[in-house]
Design a protein around this motif. Structure first.
Motif, PDB file in Angstrom:
ATOM      1  N   GLN B   6      46.087  45.713  27.041  1.00  0.00           N
ATOM      2  CA  GLN B   6      45.188  45.306  28.120  1.00  0.00           C
ATOM      3  C   GLN B   6      45.900  45.575  29.430  1.00  0.00           C
ATOM      4  O   GLN B   6      47.070  45.218  29.590  1.00  0.00           O
ATOM      5  N   SER B   7      45.196  46.202  30.358  1.00  0.00           N
ATOM      6  CA  SER B   7      45.845  46.794  31.522  1.00  0.00           C
ATOM      7  C   SER B   7      46.513  45.773  32.434  1.00  0.00           C
ATOM      8  O   SER B   7      47.521  46.072  33.066  1.00  0.00           O
ATOM      9  N   SER B   8      45.968  44.563  32.499  1.00  0.00           N
ATOM     10  CA  SER B   8      46.553  43.561  33.390  1.00  0.00           C
ATOM     11  C   SER B   8      46.829  42.279  32.621  1.00  0.00           C
ATOM     12  O   SER B   8      46.040  41.880  31.777  1.00  0.00           O
ATOM     13  N   ARG B   9      47.946  41.640  32.913  1.00  0.00           N
ATOM     14  CA  ARG B   9      48.242  40.341  32.306  1.00  0.00           C
ATOM     15  C   ARG B   9      47.617  39.218  33.111  1.00  0.00           C
ATOM     16  O   ARG B   9      47.096  38.253  32.569  1.00  0.00           O
ATOM     17  N   TYR B  10      47.686  39.356  34.437  1.00  0.00           N
ATOM     18  CA  TYR B  10      47.092  38.375  35.349  1.00  0.00           C
ATOM     19  C   TYR B  10      46.272  39.121  36.390  1.00  0.00           C
ATOM     20  O   TYR B  10      46.666  40.190  36.856  1.00  0.00           O
ATOM     21  N   LEU B  11      45.143  38.502  36.758  1.00  0.00           N
ATOM     22  CA  LEU B  11      44.261  39.121  37.744  1.00  0.00           C
ATOM     23  C   LEU B  11      43.625  38.001  38.559  1.00  0.00           C
ATOM     24  O   LEU B  11      43.158  37.003  37.991  1.00  0.00           O
ATOM     25  N   LYS B  13      40.664  37.529  41.484  1.00  0.00           N
ATOM     26  CA  LYS B  13      39.553  38.183  42.176  1.00  0.00           C
ATOM     27  C   LYS B  13      38.732  37.146  42.943  1.00  0.00           C
ATOM     28  O   LYS B  13      38.778  35.947  42.652  1.00  0.00           O
ATOM     29  N   LEU B  21      38.015  45.078  33.396  1.00  0.00           N
ATOM     30  CA  LEU B  21      39.119  44.791  32.486  1.00  0.00           C
ATOM     31  C   LEU B  21      39.181  45.922  31.467  1.00  0.00           C
ATOM     32  O   LEU B  21      38.188  46.226  30.816  1.00  0.00           O
ATOM     33  N   GLU B  22      40.380  46.514  31.360  1.00  0.00           N
ATOM     34  CA  GLU B  22      40.522  47.682  30.506  1.00  0.00           C
ATOM     35  C   GLU B  22      41.314  47.350  29.248  1.00  0.00           C
ATOM     36  O   GLU B  22      42.260  46.563  29.278  1.00  0.00           O
ATOM     37  N   THR B 112      44.222  39.047  29.195  1.00  0.00           N
ATOM     38  CA  THR B 112      44.224  39.104  30.659  1.00  0.00           C
ATOM     39  C   THR B 112      43.738  37.756  31.167  1.00  0.00           C
ATOM     40  O   THR B 112      42.618  37.342  30.842  1.00  0.00           O
ATOM     41  N   LEU B 114      42.241  35.908  33.949  1.00  0.00           N
ATOM     42  CA  LEU B 114      41.484  36.182  35.168  1.00  0.00           C
ATOM     43  C   LEU B 114      41.176  34.887  35.895  1.00  0.00           C
ATOM     44  O   LEU B 114      40.677  33.931  35.290  1.00  0.00           O
TER      45      LEU B 114
END
Lengths: 113, 117
Positions: B6-11, B13, B21-22, B112, B114
């Motif tokens: 998964q491209s991000s651990r923390y996001l 927004k 989310l990828e 991720t 979020l």
């Protein structure tokens, strides 16, 4: 419809003692049942599954689970708990007509030294 | 060993933003899934896909969409993020095209987290 209930938010057990994490399910038709474990800051990992056959299923890390059709249960067990077994455990079910799993709310297992 | 990334651990927004989310898997799995994990609620299925360009709604699809243009990649889209979408999002993949192979174990990414403010 398919659903899973994990009646205990948390289970506490002393190291070396047997442990049981409870799971009951509701599906139309035959169930396919799974247990997953989530260690801190890690993704979920597959432990074991029941598809058909022997009601006692053995899985990873010494865990086993017993399928009981009359009680619609699939409890997770281990004869002797380790501190390293402390984690979040999820039961999941799929009915024959569905493609995806439905997960329970999770049970946190704490094994004290 | 199967890897689901998964491209991000923390996001973090803002409300109203469009969020992507990828998720990428490297084992040529047919099936891919998006779940959200919330305390006391466990994992709830948002969407899944059993083939490229195919998708099915899960139990809580409202406010989300997905895209699967390539077999290895499954994207979750929050069209207009809201605070009630603050959660841990888990991607998973599994082998198989139906029948008994639907019982193949799920392989999960690390998630991720979020936060929508």
């Amino acid at each position: 419809a398919q659903s899973v209930a994990q009646p205990e938010d948390q289970v506490n057990v002393a190291e070396g003692n047997p442990l049981t994490v409870k799971c009951t399910y509701s599906v139309s038709g035959n169930p396919y049942l799974f247990w997953y474990v989530q260690y801190p800051n890690r993704g979920l990992q597959f432990l074991l599954k029941y598809i058909t056959g022997d009601n006692l299923v053995k899985g990873s890390y010494g865990f086993e689970a017993e399928f009981n059709k009359s009680q619609t249960s699939f409890h997770l067990k281990k004869p002797s708990a380790l501190v390293s077994d402390s984690a979040l455990y999820f039961c999941a079910v799929r009915s024959a007509g569905r493609r995806a799993l439905t997960f329970g709310s999770g049970t946190r297992l704490q094994v004290q030294p | 060993d199967v890897k689901v990334t998964q491209s991000s651990r923390y996001l973090v927004k803002r409300t109203g933003e469009k969020v992507f989310l990828e998720c990428v898997q490297d084992m040529d799995h047919e099936n891919m899934f998006w779940y959200r994990q919330d305390p006391g609620l466990g994992l709830r299925l948002i969407y899944f896909s059993y083939d490229v360009k195919m998708k099915e709604k899960g139990d809580i699809p409202e406010g989300y969409s997905v895209s699967r243009e390539k077999k290895e990649r499954f994207s979750l889209i929050l069209e207009s993020a809201s605070t009630n979408q603050t959660s841990m999002y888990l991607c998973a993949s599994s082998f198989g095209t139906g029948g008994s192979s639907n019982n193949s174990p799920l392989h999960f990414g690390n998630g991720t987290r979020l936060t929508v403010t």
